[in-house]
Write a protein that holds these residues in place. Structure first.
Motif, short mmCIF file in Angstrom:
data_model
loop_
_atom_site.label_atom_id
_atom_site.label_comp_id
_atom_site.label_asym_id
_atom_site.label_seq_id
_atom_site.Cartn_x
_atom_site.Cartn_y
_atom_site.Cartn_z
N MET A 1 0.55 -6.07 -0.01
CA MET A 1 1.55 -5.63 -0.99
C MET A 1 1.63 -3.83 -0.95
O MET A 1 2.65 -3.33 -0.67
N ASN A 2 0.59 -3.24 -1.15
CA ASN A 2 0.47 -1.98 -0.84
C ASN A 2 1.00 -1.38 0.54
O ASN A 2 1.39 -0.25 0.47
N ASP A 3 0.62 -1.92 1.42
CA ASP A 3 1.21 -1.47 2.82
C ASP A 3 2.56 -1.40 2.91
O ASP A 3 3.18 -0.58 3.53
N ILE A 4 3.15 -2.60 2.16
CA ILE A 4 4.62 -2.81 2.26
C ILE A 4 5.22 -1.43 1.59
O ILE A 4 6.26 -1.00 1.86
N TRP A 5 4.57 -1.38 0.27
CA TRP A 5 5.11 -0.10 -0.67
C TRP A 5 5.17 1.06 0.16
O TRP A 5 6.00 1.68 0.20
N ASP A 7 5.23 1.61 3.50
CA ASP A 7 6.07 1.54 4.75
C ASP A 7 7.62 1.88 3.97
O ASP A 7 8.13 2.48 4.82
N GLN A 8 7.70 1.33 3.13
CA GLN A 8 9.18 1.39 2.45
C GLN A 8 9.35 3.09 2.32
O GLN A 8 10.63 3.48 2.43
N ALA A 11 10.59 4.33 5.31
CA ALA A 11 12.04 3.59 5.88
C ALA A 11 13.16 4.05 5.19
O ALA A 11 14.09 3.58 5.48
N LYS A 31 -0.05 2.08 -7.12
CA LYS A 31 0.03 1.29 -5.73
C LYS A 31 -0.89 1.64 -4.62
O LYS A 31 -1.49 0.69 -4.09
N GLU A 40 -1.39 8.97 5.18
CA GLU A 40 -0.53 8.66 5.93
C GLU A 40 0.56 9.79 6.38
O GLU A 40 1.00 9.88 7.43
#
Length: 68
Positions: A1-5, A7-8, A11, A31, A40
């Protein structure tokens, strides 16, 4: 979940164009944490600014000059 957040964030259309994205500090802390965001941003060669209640990410590796 945190990686998705995370990445968004990068993006976002403005990030892809070398623009600016911003996120609320409380959201980042909840998050992924500031340290993870900073790592990052550094990995990508971008710039991270703390301004008020926001983190501002300049998605351009070019030199940064603060005018005022």
């Amino acid at each position: 979940m945190n990686d998705i957040w995370l990445d968004q964030i990068f993006a976002a259309k403005s990030a892809g164009r070398g623009g600016v994205v911003r996120r609320n500090i409380l959201d980042v802390d909840r998050k992924i944490g500031r340290r993870r965001l900073e790592l990052e941003v550094r990995r990508r060669g971008f710039h991270l600014i703390h301004c008020g209640t926001q983190y501002v990410i300049i998605c351009d590796p070019a030199a940064l000059k603060v005018i005022c």
